[in-house]
Design a protein around this motif. Sequence first.
Motif, PDB file in Angstrom:
ATOM      1  N   ALA A 138      58.864  88.491  67.359  1.00 17.54           N
ATOM      2  CA  ALA A 138      59.662  89.645  66.945  1.00 17.54           C
ATOM      3  C   ALA A 138      58.912  90.919  67.308  1.00 17.54           C
ATOM      4  CB  ALA A 138      59.931  89.613  65.436  1.00 17.54           C
ATOM      5  N   VAL A 139      59.654  92.022  67.291  1.00 13.60           N
ATOM      6  CA  VAL A 139      59.054  93.347  67.455  1.00 13.60           C
ATOM      7  C   VAL A 139      59.890  94.310  66.618  1.00 13.60           C
ATOM      8  CG1 VAL A 139      60.422  94.083  69.459  1.00 13.60           C
ATOM      9  CG2 VAL A 139      58.090  94.949  69.184  1.00 13.60           C
ATOM     10  N   ASP A 140      59.246  95.363  66.124  1.00 15.90           N
ATOM     11  CA  ASP A 140      60.006  96.334  65.331  1.00 15.90           C
ATOM     12  C   ASP A 140      60.114  97.674  66.063  1.00 15.90           C
ATOM     13  OD1 ASP A 140      57.607  97.762  64.900  1.00 15.90           O
ATOM     14  OD2 ASP A 140      57.342  97.017  62.859  1.00 15.90           O
ATOM     15  N   GLY A 141      60.710  98.652  65.399  1.00 16.67           N
ATOM     16  CA  GLY A 141      60.975  99.936  66.031  1.00 16.67           C
ATOM     17  C   GLY A 141      59.743 100.746  66.378  1.00 16.67           C
ATOM     18  N   ARG A 142      58.589 100.317  65.878  1.00 19.79           N
ATOM     19  CA  ARG A 142      57.323 100.982  66.235  1.00 19.79           C
ATOM     20  C   ARG A 142      56.672 100.315  67.436  1.00 19.79           C
ATOM     21  NH1 ARG A 142      54.144  99.673  60.992  1.00 19.79           N
ATOM     22  NH2 ARG A 142      55.216  97.693  61.456  1.00 19.79           N
ATOM     23  N   GLY A 143      57.258  99.195  67.860  1.00 23.23           N
ATOM     24  CA  GLY A 143      56.632  98.429  68.932  1.00 23.23           C
ATOM     25  C   GLY A 143      55.612  97.427  68.431  1.00 23.23           C
ATOM     26  N   MET A 144      55.540  97.217  67.106  1.00 21.42           N
ATOM     27  CA  MET A 144      54.595  96.245  66.568  1.00 21.42           C
ATOM     28  C   MET A 144      55.146  94.841  66.794  1.00 21.42           C
ATOM     29  SD  MET A 144      52.336  98.369  65.740  1.00 21.42           S
ATOM     30  CE  MET A 144      51.136  97.175  65.171  1.00 21.42           C
ATOM     31  N   ARG A 145      54.317  93.980  67.365  1.00 20.88           N
ATOM     32  CA  ARG A 145      54.725  92.631  67.765  1.00 20.88           C
ATOM     33  C   ARG A 145      54.245  91.602  66.746  1.00 20.88           C
ATOM     34  NH1 ARG A 145      51.952  88.389  70.602  1.00 20.88           N
ATOM     35  NH2 ARG A 145      50.106  89.667  70.247  1.00 20.88           N
ATOM     36  N   LEU A 146      55.111  90.631  66.471  1.00 18.02           N
ATOM     37  CA  LEU A 146      54.715  89.479  65.663  1.00 18.02           C
ATOM     38  C   LEU A 146      54.447  88.320  66.601  1.00 18.02           C
ATOM     39  CD1 LEU A 146      54.423  88.167  62.804  1.00 18.02           C
ATOM     40  CD2 LEU A 146      56.801  87.410  63.087  1.00 18.02           C
ATOM     41  N   GLY A 147      53.194  87.862  66.652  1.00 19.51           N
ATOM     42  CA  GLY A 147      52.844  86.714  67.479  1.00 19.51           C
ATOM     43  C   GLY A 147      52.910  85.435  66.670  1.00 19.51           C
ATOM     44  N   ARG A 148      52.415  84.359  67.253  1.00 14.38           N
ATOM     45  CA  ARG A 148      52.453  83.058  66.580  1.00 14.38           C
ATOM     46  C   ARG A 148      51.306  82.878  65.589  1.00 14.38           C
ATOM     47  NH1 ARG A 148      55.466  78.661  68.098  1.00 14.38           N
ATOM     48  NH2 ARG A 148      56.938  78.969  69.780  1.00 14.38           N
ATOM     49  N   GLY A 149      50.317  83.754  65.629  1.00 12.24           N
ATOM     50  CA  GLY A 149      49.253  83.695  64.639  1.00 12.24           C
ATOM     51  C   GLY A 149      47.964  83.065  65.123  1.00 12.24           C
ATOM     52  N   GLY A 150      47.911  82.666  66.406  1.00 13.53           N
ATOM     53  CA  GLY A 150      46.688  82.040  66.916  1.00 13.53           C
ATOM     54  C   GLY A 150      45.573  83.019  67.234  1.00 13.53           C
ATOM     55  N   GLY A 151      45.936  84.273  67.472  1.00 12.09           N
ATOM     56  CA  GLY A 151      44.929  85.302  67.735  1.00 12.09           C
ATOM     57  C   GLY A 151      44.508  85.445  69.186  1.00 12.09           C
ATOM     58  N   SER A 152      45.025  84.584  70.079  1.00 10.35           N
ATOM     59  CA  SER A 152      44.605  84.643  71.485  1.00 10.35           C
ATOM     60  C   SER A 152      44.933  85.996  72.111  1.00 10.35           C
ATOM     61  CB  SER A 152      45.276  83.528  72.288  1.00 10.35           C
ATOM     62  OG  SER A 152      44.890  82.253  71.832  1.00 10.35           O
ATOM     63  N   TYR A 153      46.128  86.490  71.847  1.00  8.16           N
ATOM     64  CA  TYR A 153      46.513  87.755  72.479  1.00  8.16           C
ATOM     65  C   TYR A 153      45.943  88.967  71.766  1.00  8.16           C
ATOM     66  CZ  TYR A 153      49.185  85.541  76.100  1.00  8.16           C
ATOM     67  OH  TYR A 153      49.521  84.813  77.215  1.00  8.16           O
ATOM     68  N   ASP A 154      45.528  88.818  70.521  1.00  8.29           N
ATOM     69  CA  ASP A 154      44.760  89.890  69.892  1.00  8.29           C
ATOM     70  C   ASP A 154      43.461  90.089  70.661  1.00  8.29           C
ATOM     71  OD1 ASP A 154      46.627  90.340  67.876  1.00  8.29           O
ATOM     72  OD2 ASP A 154      45.717  88.875  66.531  1.00  8.29           O
ATOM     73  N   ARG A 155      42.859  88.992  71.115  1.00  8.27           N
ATOM     74  CA  ARG A 155      41.632  89.083  71.911  1.00  8.27           C
ATOM     75  C   ARG A 155      41.904  89.732  73.265  1.00  8.27           C
ATOM     76  NH1 ARG A 155      37.935  83.736  70.872  1.00  8.27           N
ATOM     77  NH2 ARG A 155      38.556  83.336  68.723  1.00  8.27           N
ATOM     78  N   VAL A 156      43.034  89.372  73.862  1.00  9.01           N
ATOM     79  CA  VAL A 156      43.400  89.977  75.144  1.00  9.01           C
ATOM     80  C   VAL A 156      43.547  91.486  74.995  1.00  9.01           C
ATOM     81  CG1 VAL A 156      45.234  90.146  76.873  1.00  9.01           C
ATOM     82  CG2 VAL A 156      44.466  87.898  76.083  1.00  9.01           C
ATOM     83  N   LEU A 157      44.259  91.912  73.963  1.00  3.35           N
ATOM     84  CA  LEU A 157      44.473  93.349  73.752  1.00  3.35           C
ATOM     85  C   LEU A 157      43.163  94.069  73.473  1.00  3.35           C
ATOM     86  CD1 LEU A 157      47.762  93.186  71.656  1.00  3.35           C
ATOM     87  CD2 LEU A 157      47.509  93.834  74.057  1.00  3.35           C
ATOM     88  N   ALA A 158      42.283  93.445  72.704  1.00  4.45           N
ATOM     89  CA  ALA A 158      40.977  94.044  72.438  1.00  4.45           C
ATOM     90  C   ALA A 158      40.158  94.144  73.730  1.00  4.45           C
ATOM     91  CB  ALA A 158      40.223  93.227  71.392  1.00  4.45           C
TER      92      ALA A 158
END
Length: 204
Positions: A138-158
């Motif tokens: 999902a994504v909201d009007g701020r562009g905040m994304r809901l991922g699956r919770g594994g954290g892999s893409y949080d690492r990519v973004l960091a």
Amino acid sequence: MTQDGPPAEPDKRALRRELLAARAGLTADELRESSAALAGRALGLPAVAGARTVAAYVSVGAEPGTLALLDALRARGVRVLLPVLLPDDDLDWGVYAGAGSLVRVRHGGRMELSEPSGGRLGPEAVTAADVVLLPGLAVDGRGMRLGRGGGSYDRVLARLERAGARPALLVLLYDGEVVARVPAEPHDRPVDAVVTPSGVRAFR
């Protein structure tokens, strides 16, 4: 009063369950039609049209389909990078060389993932991408994304942030997955746009 940090996680889990249940109800025809529509919408984006390297992923199960888009990008001469899940849940990357170059890999007790069979480029390879496609629920009007919770893409973004890289960040979703609000935590980063079968919405 706003809540930061851990209290957001139970809310995320409940929203994930709801969204995954909706995806599970999609028919094969709906999945096929949405995949073609998503490819057309994404290819029309200026950031994608001008990209030389796109970091993407292979959709699994009832995720919004990506293979049509991957093949169209490759046909245009775009270098497409696909993730390889590492034991610590970080991502390495390899080049997409067509559907025949993918191998199915099961990571522990999780679902099988399709990963590139060629050489590995290292986790930093993503910093060379002009566009990064992020999986999400999902994504909201701020562009905040809901991922699956594994954290892999949080690492990519960091990793992108540390490198000073500024690729266009896109998430591919179904129309009903653009929601009023996604529970966010301090480390979460907004995407630039969401692509759905019916259109594109840019956030910044």
